[in-house]
Design a protein around this motif. Sequence first.
Motif, PDB file in Angstrom:
ATOM      1  N   THR A   1      -6.764   2.411   5.315  1.00  0.00           N
ATOM      2  CA  THR A   1      -6.704   1.547   3.238  1.00  0.00           C
ATOM      3  C   THR A   1      -5.482   0.446   4.014  1.00  0.00           C
ATOM      4  O   THR A   1      -5.920  -0.943   3.371  1.00  0.00           O
TER       5      THR A   1
ATOM      6  N   THR B   1      -5.074   5.774   5.182  1.00  0.00           N
ATOM      7  CA  THR B   1      -4.653   5.676   4.240  1.00  0.00           C
ATOM      8  C   THR B   1      -4.025   4.153   5.743  1.00  0.00           C
ATOM      9  O   THR B   1      -3.775   2.881   4.949  1.00  0.00           O
TER      10      THR B   1
ATOM     11  N   TYR C   1      -1.195  -0.747  -4.390  1.00  0.00           N
ATOM     12  CA  TYR C   1      -2.815  -0.119  -3.984  1.00  0.00           C
ATOM     13  C   TYR C   1      -2.511   1.253  -3.319  1.00  0.00           C
ATOM     14  O   TYR C   1      -0.722   1.782  -2.851  1.00  0.00           O
TER      15      TYR C   1
ATOM     16  N   GLY D   1      -7.100  -2.586   5.712  1.00  0.00           N
ATOM     17  CA  GLY D   1      -8.634  -2.992   5.344  1.00  0.00           C
ATOM     18  C   GLY D   1      -8.045  -4.162   3.277  1.00  0.00           C
ATOM     19  O   GLY D   1      -8.699  -5.130   3.176  1.00  0.00           O
ATOM     20  N   VAL D   2      -6.338  -3.503   3.724  1.00  0.00           N
ATOM     21  CA  VAL D   2      -6.234  -4.406   2.220  1.00  0.00           C
ATOM     22  C   VAL D   2      -5.654  -5.840   2.713  1.00  0.00           C
ATOM     23  O   VAL D   2      -6.120  -6.903   2.617  1.00  0.00           O
TER      24      VAL D   2
ATOM     25  N   ASN E   1      -3.766   5.249  -2.740  1.00  0.00           N
ATOM     26  CA  ASN E   1      -5.201   6.157  -3.122  1.00  0.00           C
ATOM     27  C   ASN E   1      -4.730   7.363  -3.172  1.00  0.00           C
ATOM     28  O   ASN E   1      -3.831   8.277  -2.960  1.00  0.00           O
TER      29      ASN E   1
ATOM     30  N   VAL F   1       1.393  -1.108   0.016  1.00  0.00           N
ATOM     31  CA  VAL F   1       0.112  -0.018  -0.410  1.00  0.00           C
ATOM     32  C   VAL F   1       0.734   1.395  -0.066  1.00  0.00           C
ATOM     33  O   VAL F   1       1.445   1.002   1.251  1.00  0.00           O
TER      34      VAL F   1
END
Length: 331
Positions: A176, A173, A162, A179-180, A164, A139
């Motif tokens: 995120t 972030t 990934y 979540g990933v 944003n 990420v």
Amino acid sequence: FPLLAEPASGAWALGGVTPFEQAIVSSDLARQVDTVVVTGRPTLSRPIHALLARPDVRVVVADPCAPWVDISGNATTVVADLQAPEGPVPGRLADWSMSVQALSAGAGARIDQLLARESGRTMIDLARAVASATSGPLVLGASNPVRAFDLGVASLSGRLVYSNRGQAGIDGTVATAVGVALGLGAVAHPDEASAPGSPRGGKAAEPARAPRVTAVMGDLTLCHDASSLALAAATGAQLDIVLADDSGGGIFATLEHGRATTPEAYDRWFGVAQNVNYEALATAYGVGFARATHPRELAAILAAPAAGPRLIHAPVERAAHLYAALRGAAC
Ligand SMILES: Cc1ncc(C[n+]2csc(CCOP(=O)(O)OP(=O)(O)O)c2C)c(N)n1
Ligand SMILES: [Mg+2]
């Protein structure tokens, strides 16, 4: 055709991407481009936008849905999908592809030279350390971390990446990244989650599981979403958050408004570095902590087995001049 793709485009997962896209499109050879096929929405670099805006370049957009993504409003053709060519690739196209591969290899060598003249502690060195010491999903935070991977890392083949993007790109972030990790099943066992970030040495062999996720983000991005560390701890996410700390918003030093100002005004209005004790922050949220004073040390920390979420504080130099220099590495 050469495939140029940003780290978070999704294309790296499949392989076949030609690295150093920004250096390639900034090069003299790029003047010969007469057609570009665009899929998805490029967001990262001005050189790509400049290429798409050139009046002598035919822009073909592959997009199944209207309104299609037409960055410069000059697409001549829009198709729903692309098909693999039938028959052998014409010689002149094969030659073109070889020229671009050679240019990319040359850019890689020149980037190595440029980095060798620096301290070894820049965001680009950090990106390279992360890319080589990890193999799982990534990420990448706005703005310089994702740029550092785009500009300086030769391969992310086979990796899920990934990021944003957009005007609110630093929002959420950490969430995120959690979540990933959850979405990919990268979650610690309950007994491991009780000792977050702890080394896993000495444990009995365990069944294969989803690899740890590595997130790389700037200091302001981490501070902006610090409370999501609670989510990381509560879920036992198998997640390393590499905090690339260049003392504030480094991206702005590479942009016009940052370059035009004095160092003092820059730090006051654009840098806005925060004075945070990151170890105490990690402890407060129940997340493991490590500090890496050099990208080499970071690589060693990332390569060692760990369980649960970890915050890894990695100070880096801002080195704003490097970003333009790396873009020019293929000229
Ligand atoms: C919600 C939101 N506000 C503002 C911005 C504009 N912005 C883009 S990058 C950035 C600073 C990022 O600083 P840092 O996380 O330290 O990363 P660096 O650029 O220093 O690597 C800001 C404020 C944004 N992307 N999202
Ligand atoms: Mg920063």
